[in-house]
Design a protein around this motif. Sequence first.
Motif, mmCIF file in Angstrom:
data_model
loop_
_atom_site.group_PDB
_atom_site.id
_atom_site.type_symbol
_atom_site.label_atom_id
_atom_site.label_comp_id
_atom_site.label_asym_id
_atom_site.label_seq_id
_atom_site.Cartn_x
_atom_site.Cartn_y
_atom_site.Cartn_z
ATOM 1 N N ALA A 275 0.465 5.853 15.995
ATOM 2 C CA ALA A 275 1.753 5.203 15.683
ATOM 3 C C ALA A 275 1.796 4.780 14.219
ATOM 4 C CB ALA A 275 1.955 3.990 16.601
ATOM 5 N N TRP A 276 0.684 4.261 13.714
ATOM 6 C CA TRP A 276 0.623 3.873 12.295
ATOM 7 C C TRP A 276 0.759 5.126 11.412
ATOM 8 C CZ3 TRP A 276 -4.474 2.302 9.408
ATOM 9 C CH2 TRP A 276 -4.165 1.920 8.092
ATOM 10 N N ALA A 277 -0.009 6.165 11.758
ATOM 11 C CA ALA A 277 0.040 7.405 10.962
ATOM 12 C C ALA A 277 1.444 8.015 10.981
ATOM 13 C CB ALA A 277 -0.987 8.401 11.500
ATOM 14 N N LYS A 278 2.089 7.930 12.141
ATOM 15 C CA LYS A 278 3.443 8.477 12.263
ATOM 16 C C LYS A 278 4.423 7.674 11.391
ATOM 17 C CE LYS A 278 6.674 9.723 15.976
ATOM 18 N NZ LYS A 278 6.806 10.002 17.418
ATOM 19 N N TRP A 279 4.267 6.368 11.421
ATOM 20 C CA TRP A 279 5.099 5.494 10.587
ATOM 21 C C TRP A 279 4.859 5.811 9.101
ATOM 22 C CZ3 TRP A 279 3.868 1.710 6.930
ATOM 23 C CH2 TRP A 279 4.933 0.896 6.503
ATOM 24 N N GLN A 280 3.588 6.042 8.756
ATOM 25 C CA GLN A 280 3.263 6.368 7.356
ATOM 26 C C GLN A 280 3.856 7.706 6.948
ATOM 27 O OE1 GLN A 280 -1.107 6.121 7.756
ATOM 28 N NE2 GLN A 280 -1.077 4.441 6.266
ATOM 29 N N GLY A 281 3.800 8.667 7.850
ATOM 30 C CA GLY A 281 4.351 9.982 7.547
ATOM 31 C C GLY A 281 3.705 10.647 6.338
ATOM 32 N N ARG A 282 2.545 10.210 5.963
ATOM 33 C CA ARG A 282 1.847 10.640 4.742
ATOM 34 C C ARG A 282 2.763 10.555 3.522
ATOM 35 N NH1 ARG A 282 -1.490 15.034 3.959
ATOM 36 N NH2 ARG A 282 -2.951 13.576 3.048
ATOM 37 N N ASN A 283 3.640 9.554 3.589
ATOM 38 C CA ASN A 283 4.565 9.265 2.493
ATOM 39 C C ASN A 283 3.835 8.370 1.487
ATOM 40 O OD1 ASN A 283 6.215 6.898 1.477
ATOM 41 N ND2 ASN A 283 7.899 8.222 2.096
ATOM 42 N N ALA A 284 3.893 8.732 0.197
ATOM 43 C CA ALA A 284 3.081 8.053 -0.825
ATOM 44 C C ALA A 284 3.281 6.537 -0.826
ATOM 45 C CB ALA A 284 3.381 8.630 -2.201
ATOM 46 N N THR A 285 4.519 6.097 -0.675
ATOM 47 C CA THR A 285 4.788 4.654 -0.689
ATOM 48 C C THR A 285 4.110 3.979 0.504
ATOM 49 O OG1 THR A 285 6.936 5.173 -1.629
ATOM 50 C CG2 THR A 285 6.623 2.925 -0.815
ATOM 51 N N ARG A 286 4.280 4.604 1.661
ATOM 52 C CA ARG A 286 3.725 3.979 2.869
ATOM 53 C C ARG A 286 2.201 4.102 2.947
ATOM 54 N NH1 ARG A 286 8.279 4.192 7.623
ATOM 55 N NH2 ARG A 286 9.715 2.862 6.442
ATOM 56 N N LEU A 287 1.641 5.131 2.341
ATOM 57 C CA LEU A 287 0.172 5.245 2.314
ATOM 58 C C LEU A 287 -0.435 4.137 1.459
ATOM 59 C CD1 LEU A 287 -0.455 9.100 2.011
ATOM 60 C CD2 LEU A 287 -0.799 7.660 4.019
ATOM 61 N N ALA A 288 0.389 3.516 0.614
ATOM 62 C CA ALA A 288 -0.095 2.428 -0.241
ATOM 63 C C ALA A 288 0.409 1.069 0.232
ATOM 64 C CB ALA A 288 0.346 2.678 -1.678
#
Length: 338
Positions: A275-288
């Motif tokens: 669920a966390w990884a899905k929320w992050q979506g490997r999007n640069a902003t969310r990975l940080a």
Amino acid sequence: MLPTSIIAVLAFTSQAAAGVLPRGETACTDPVVRKEWRELDDAAKAEYLRAAVCLRKLPKEKYAYIDAVTTRMDDLVYTHFSLNTDIHFVANFLPWHRWYVQLHEDLLRTECGFTGIQPYWDWSIDADAKDMPNSPLFDPVTGFGGDGKRTTSNEPGFQRCVVDGPFANTNLTLAMGWPDMNVAGDRLHCFTREFNGGLGNDENGNIIIGDMQVGAYNSQVMKTIYGFDTYADMSSMLEGLPHAQIHSVIFGDMGPATSPNEPLFFLHHANVDRAWAKWQGRNATRLADYTGFKDTARTIPASIDDSMPILQLGDTEPVVKDYMDIQAGPLCYTYSSM
Ligand SMILES: [Cu+2]
């Protein structure tokens, strides 16, 4: 003849496929795929269950001075139990458990010869079907066994046990946790569950199972979680609602801070991680994006450079920023559904 660079790539991908990717050094070009339990064939399910039983039979390697720690699994259970308020309802809940699930998978592989990949349990499938008690995860043959049952034993700790599946009372005696909730109990007990609906007991004293609170972990709830804009908001609802309710409605050994005693813990937490990884979506902003507090009193702001406590479970404390991306640094996996 192949140029050396291609040979290096070939060697690298075959290593990754075998699950022995050297951690922290190489780019993640061929992530392993964590599948939902129902996606595994019976042989893959049996292999995971075999390895999970194996880790519970090996002798401990850590905590020489703690008598209640006897098995290799106890090394993990004791660490999680002892760190309780350092790793729950604080910012590092998600990266800590991401590290912990990976460590457990690594141990299955290195110490029990596990040849598969860590699966996850998407409980929202069971919640949407409104049929949690009959989830195939609880299957006595191809799954983890079912609800605890009254036994004929008079011995405290052995009166309600999981009686079917590979972790049945005949096969698994535990030293820590249940029935002493969140205090250092060292009473031997059988592995147990107490399915419940959070509604107490009926007039005959039987636990009311009801729908096992499926409204707390169905796909509607997950949709709300995916809609949050900040890590802190997303993390606190993910931890406080579906994550916590799964621990509560299964209960028994899944209830207290010794919950890694329950083998489903790792499939549950793989799903929380998904669920966390899905929320992050490997999007640069969310990975940080890593916000919130280091302490449950919410006084010390968390930082992505924080290291995470692990007691004796490893030689070096993992750093949060190395556990933000499931396909970088020491991690190299994805999920079958994101
Ligand atoms: Cu935990």
